[in-house]
Design a protein around this motif. Structure first.
Motif, PDB file in Angstrom:
ATOM      1  N   PRO A  33     -25.260 -12.075  -5.600  1.00 46.00           N
ATOM      2  CA  PRO A  33     -24.023 -12.726  -6.075  1.00 46.00           C
ATOM      3  C   PRO A  33     -22.798 -12.392  -5.234  1.00 46.00           C
ATOM      4  N   TYR A  34     -22.798 -11.244  -4.557  1.00 46.47           N
ATOM      5  CA  TYR A  34     -21.629 -10.906  -3.744  1.00 46.47           C
ATOM      6  C   TYR A  34     -21.506 -11.815  -2.523  1.00 46.47           C
ATOM      7  N   LEU A  54     -22.701 -15.120  -2.469  1.00 41.13           N
ATOM      8  CA  LEU A  54     -22.441 -16.505  -2.846  1.00 41.13           C
ATOM      9  C   LEU A  54     -20.935 -16.671  -2.990  1.00 41.13           C
ATOM     10  N   CYS A  55     -20.454 -17.812  -2.581  1.00 39.01           N
ATOM     11  CA  CYS A  55     -19.014 -18.035  -2.647  1.00 39.01           C
ATOM     12  C   CYS A  55     -18.533 -17.894  -4.092  1.00 39.01           C
ATOM     13  N   ALA A  56     -17.562 -17.017  -4.288  1.00 41.24           N
ATOM     14  CA  ALA A  56     -17.042 -16.779  -5.639  1.00 41.24           C
ATOM     15  C   ALA A  56     -16.207 -17.973  -6.087  1.00 41.24           C
ATOM     16  N   GLN A  95     -13.962 -13.115  -0.895  1.00 44.78           N
ATOM     17  CA  GLN A  95     -15.176 -12.496  -1.436  1.00 44.78           C
ATOM     18  C   GLN A  95     -14.994 -11.014  -1.741  1.00 44.78           C
TER      19      GLN A  95
END
Lengths: 516, 538
Positions: free
Chosen positions: B149-150, B152-154, B408
């Motif tokens: 998840p870190y 993947l684009c937030a 990010q």
């Protein structure tokens, strides 16, 4: 009258084109509207800044009406050139009235006694507005029969008042705000002056008046353009209470206000605590955790740079070391070094048991090693996507890694009453990160009904051990916090993840609905 | 019309931009920053052909990779991953990474070019394998691979400045006549059809890697049209839709819809079927330094094989079927000769045609010039409407907007950051645009970038601390009509040892996935040729 005066006298108005009469009657309408707007602005602003709206409105309106009487009385001393005087009065009202709201906002933090400035301004505007109608009646007296004249002028005057009183609450304050409203109506006054000057340009020398009117108009336009910026300069335009300290750090806008004994901290405009009831919040934040940990040797506080949560933690003699991670060094410095503020947190930030890291908690937890027996997560509400990252599954997984096997953590989780979906999203997300989660809530008057979430690797002990001298929590009231009535009861929610920010979205929706 | 005006502002540079800056506040006398870019002097030296003759003994080697962009690095990474070490990668620039390279200052790392990777399709098996080995895929769920998840684009991913207000997404949500919204829906339905379509050969009509797409003429015939004409013929004429599609064409291909093959235009929308758990299939992977995260991880795997600042300036095939390469060492100022069992030209096709004219014809390919500016600011931009996103685009600007380098990594709403501003010079022909690009001074570029940034975000007035400008003369191949059947491209794709090609130019689409695919394919072909046992990951 006007015997030897070479300048234009009132008689020239008679000889002026018929359009002048129209301009003058429209002027009645405009000046009446503007006059009432300035009165409403002063009253609203005084109630906003000083509180007690009944008193403020009553005294402002009284002062204003009295000043109008003074103006009317003074009009007798205008012996000639009513038109010239009227134009100059309009220009002056435009300047004073137009800048009244912005000026009062900007003056509020810097003048010793705000009331003197307020009433001086109200008096000045009132006197000038009081001059308007008598002068207009005299200017128009040869155009209409007396019966018609009084009827016309007073009709437009009262219609103007109706327009102002409807526009002000329904359109102006919600859409323009107080500062811009002042500037817009100042421009209306100056427009009246300019229209008359243009109509009179053939009969008299108007250059000086035109220049003065244009300068005032330019300053009002500049004010209108810069209103947003001034709003930001002037904290009081935003906060309801007197601002005693304001500072922008690279990370946030910190504002302290005080009214009487009530000291409040705002970060980026959001209330963080009020000294009236912060003990309720911080006891509820800290003691359900510490009361459930057998040996709270090491405690981690994420956020909480005001040191108030740390104050509660340090009351527990079992705690050997507290690690506090707060983004903003200014925040921890202010609450450590300012005696008045350090008194609030009982010097927790300078305790030998305290370790402070001024860094972004989102980064810190990813790199941190170690094991903490209690973790207190006390971030501002997830009002922005950046803050929302501190409530995600990814973040809680890192915190869980730092939480000792027997450790317990708590998370400030917004209001379960106002924003139940957001509130329970925190529990759902903690569970998705592999933790057991349990919600509880407390009533904090300055916040309302407020929610927290306990989380741990193992199911929680029911029993808790509380110190004797708490002001809010007792064993039975602590138990009651875990009970949720139906309007706040648990409901299914999504997991808050970095790439969906479900919490920021539901928070904006729920609080948006609440605040209307 | 608005876009037209601002384009003039940008291309006219000077006075117009200075005027815009004056409106935004006082022009600072000198703005800190550097003017830099792909080393065109070294590049043009290849064109002009002045290299010293090789000296010293001829060195024998199994594999030479010429070019250290994404394709070359993927080739090397694949060889190393198969346990094969006897190769050398030469890169003309001082650093590998190609247009995935990055910069860094005290505030953050930032991209100089490509900056994200969409979650790959099921078809991109080799890429998925690599992402797993880099820890970017962290597990598997029934519905697909689980991405870190870190990386993947937030959220918030994109916002659009439309009529003075920022809104979520890149297509106007509100204030459009219903007819225009309806066209957008019809366009989405049309793209959905192409996304599901399967050719008579059983392959998806459009996929990534694009060479796995169907060759069914029902679809490939679209390559004869340009995208704008195809849109006209389908009745997709709504101005807001066309503006959005133009943005997309320029974003991925650096070219106007009139210059893009209809097949490529549709490919942009119909080829992505990202495969991931948690509904993350339509997400992107991104990092502060952009795709240099991936390039650097590949480079780290083959560190000892890399030779930057080396130009391969001649390649010929010997009578014995070996590849003979002459390489100039820019540091030592000397050339030497190598003999390789396999040479892999991992360079843009127009360069390969100069290095190896005997095995490679230039073809009709053309390349888009780009300017990328990194704007360091003391506080993040704001604006009316939705808050700052990763990708921020304005409908009123001819630039493509900016991405936020610290999106990010931080949870601080304020504080300094770096904004990466993108601008393909697509209005002019590439030759004219390259000339414009090279003749402009740093100050002129800074004025243009600053005026455009302040037009989008007047709140940044006084917050811009430096503007570093990076110029890419040949940033990406342009998939012009007919590119699918370009003989030079097809010939390069069917090459056999000793000379192989590996570059996204073989696809005609400048995408990380394409470059990676061709790199892996060339590496596996070389391993087969050399008899090195391996298990294909493609």
């Amino acid at each position: 009258m006007a015997e030897a005066e070479p300048a234009i006298t009132v008689d020239s108005a008679e000889r002026a084109p018929a359009s002048l009469a129209v301009i003058l009657l429209v002027s009645v309408l405009v000046v009446a509207t503007c006059g009432l707007i300035y009165e409403l602005l002063a009253g609203t602003l005084a109630s906003y800044l000083l509180g007690d709206s009944v008193t403020q409105f009553s005294t402002v309106i009284g002062t204003y009406l009295f000043a109008m009487g003074v103006g009317s009385w003074l009009s007798r001393h205008v012996r000639r050139d009513e038109m010239g005087v009227f134009v100059r009065v309009e220009i002056l009202i435009a300047a004073l009235g137009g800048w009244s709201a912005a000026g009062l906002f900007l003056l509020f933090p810097v003048v010793g006694d705000f009331r003197i400035a307020l009433y001086a301004l109200v008096l000045a505007i009132g006197v000038l507005v009081g001059l308007e109608i008598p002068l207009l009646i005299r200017i128009l007296r040869h155009r209409f029969a007396f019966r018609e004249l009084v009827s016309n002028v007073l009709t437009y005057d009262y219609v103007g008042a109706l327009i102002a009183s409807l526009l002000f609450p329904l359109v102006l304050v919600p859409w323009l705000g107080m500062m811009r409203t002042g500037f817009v109506f100042g421009l209306a006054n100056v427009a009246v002056a300019l229209a008359l000057l243009v109509a009179l340009r053939r009969q008299r020398r108007v250059a000086v008046d035109v220049i003065a009117a244009l300068v005032v108009a330019a300053s009002l336009i500049a004010g209108l353009v810069a209103a947003d910026r001034m709003q930001r300069w002037s904290e009081v335009a935003f906060y309801g209470e007197p601002v005693i300290y304001a500072r922008s750090t690279p990370y946030q806008r910190m504002v302290l206000t005080r009214r009487g004994e009530d000291l409040r901290l705002y970060l980026n405009g959001n209330l963080q605590f009020s000294t009236r009831d912060e003990y309720r919040y911080h006891e509820a934040l800290v003691w359900p955790v510490l009361g459930r940990v057998a040996r709270p040797d090491t405690v981690l506080i994420l956020g909480g740079g005001d040191g108030l949560a740390a104050r509660e933690v340090l009351r527990d003699p079992r705690v050997r070391q507290v690690t506090l991670v707060d983004l903003d060094p200014e925040m921890t410095r202010l609450f450590r070094d300012t005696p008045q503020l350090a008194a609030l947190n009982a010097d927790s930030l300078s305790s030998p048991r305290m370790r402070i890291h001024n860094t972004d908690a989102f980064r810190w937890v990813r790199e941190a090693r170690g094991s903490y027996d209690a973790v207190i997560v006390d971030f501002p509400d997830p009002t922005e996507f950046s803050l929302g990252k501190l409530y995600t599954e990814s973040f809680y997984r890192e915190v869980a890694r730092l939480l000792a096997p027997e450790g317990v953590m708590t998370v400030q989780s917004t209001s379960p009453l106002v924003a139940p979906e957001s509130y329970w999203t925190v529990a759902t997300t903690l569970e998705s990160a592999g933790l057991h989660a349990r919600g509880y809530h407390a009533y904090v008057p300055s916040f309302g009904e407020w929610g927290f979430t306990l989380a741990a690797h193992r199911p929680f002990a029911k029993a808790t051990r509380l110190p004797q001298n708490l002001r809010f929590l007792t064993p039975s009231s602590e138990r009651a916090m875990f009970d949720f009535p139906p309007d706040m009861a648990r409901r299914p929610t999504p997991v808050n993840r970095l790439d969906n920010q479900a919490l920021v979205r539901s928070f904006a929706r729920e609080w948006g609905n609440y605040e209307g | 019309m608005k876009a037209e005006t601002s384009r003039r502002t940008i291309l006219a540079g000077g006075s117009a931009a200075a005027g815009a800056s004056l409106l935004g506040g006082c022009v600072q006398p000198t703005m800190a920053g550097m003017l830099d870019g792909a080393d065109w002097r070294r590049g043009h030296r290849l064109r002009d052909g002045s290299f010293p003759a090789p000296d010293g003994p001829v060195q024998d080697i199994d594999v030479v990779i010429a070019g250290g962009g994404v394709a070359g690095l993927a080739t090397g990474w694949r060889l190393a991953d198969a346990g094969f070490a006897n190769f050398t990668l030469f890169e003309l620039e001082d650093r590998t990474g190609g247009n995935a390279r990055s910069g860094r200052n005290a505030v953050s790392a930032y991209p100089l070019g490509a900056h994200y990777l969409p979650v790959p399709n099921r078809d991109a098996a080799a890429l998925r394998y690599m992402l797993r080995s880099f820890g970017m895929i962290v597990g598997d769920a029934p519905d697909g691979p689980v991405y870190d998840p870190y990386q993947l684009c937030a959220d918030l991913e994109e916002r659009l400045l439309w009529r003075g207000e920022w809104q979520e997404g890149l297509f106007p949500q509100s204030g459009l006549p219903s007819g225009q919204q309806a066209q957008r829906q019809r366009f989405d339905q049309s793209m959905d059809y192409f996304r599901r379509a399967v050719g008579l050969d059983g392959r998806p009509a459009f996929t990534i890697p694009s060479v796995l797409s169907s060759v069914d003429p029902r679809f490939t015939a679209l390559d004869r049209l340009n995208f704008a004409d195809w849109l006209d013929s389908e009745g997709f004429t709504a101005p807001a839709l066309r503006a959005y599609l133009r943005y997309c064409c320029r974003d991925d291909y650096g070219a106007e819809p009139e210059d893009v093959s209809a097949w490529a235009g549709i490919h942009y929308f119909a080829a992505r079927r990202g495969w991931a758990a948690n509904g993350d299939g339509d997400r992107e992977l991104t990092w502060p330094e952009g795709n240099d995260r991936l390039a650097s991880l590949m480079a780290a795997r083959i560190h000892s094989n890399l030779r930057p600042a080396h130009t391969v300036f001649r390649l010929a095939v010997t009578a014995e079927g070996r590849a003979e390469l002459d390489v100039f060492d820019h540091t030592a100022g000397r050339s030497r000769r190598l003999r390789a069992k396999v040479a892999i030209l991992a360079m843009p096709h127009f360069v390969a045609a100069r290095v190896a004219p005997s095995v490679c014809s230039p073809g009709g390919l053309s390349y888009a010039p780009w300017v990328v500016a990194n704007v360091t600011v003391s506080r993040p931009p704001e604006g009316k409407g939705v808050p700052l996103a990763w990708d921020n685009v304005s409908t009123a600007s001819d630039a493509l907007g900016y991405v936020v380098a610290t999106h990010q990594t931080t949870s601080a709403a304020l504080g300094p950051t770096v904004l990466t501003w993108y601008m393909p010079l697509s209005r002019e022909t590439p030759q004219v645009a390259r000339k414009i690009m090279l003749t402009r001074s740093l100050e002129r570029w800074q004025e243009i970038v600053r005026a455009d940034m302040l037009a989008m975000n007047p709140d940044l007035d006084g917050a811009i601390e430096r503007i570093d400008v990076w110029r890419w003369g040949h940033a990406m191949i342009r998939p012009t009509p007919g590119f699918l059947t370009d003989p030079a491209r097809l010939a390069a794709r069917s090459a056999h040892p000793p000379v192989l090609f590996a570059h996204s130019d073989l696809s005609g689409l400048s995408l990380f996935e394409e470059a990676h695919h061709h790199g892996v394919a060339a590496a596996e072909m070389a391993l087969t040729h050399l008899g090195h046992a391996f298990e294909s990951i493609a």
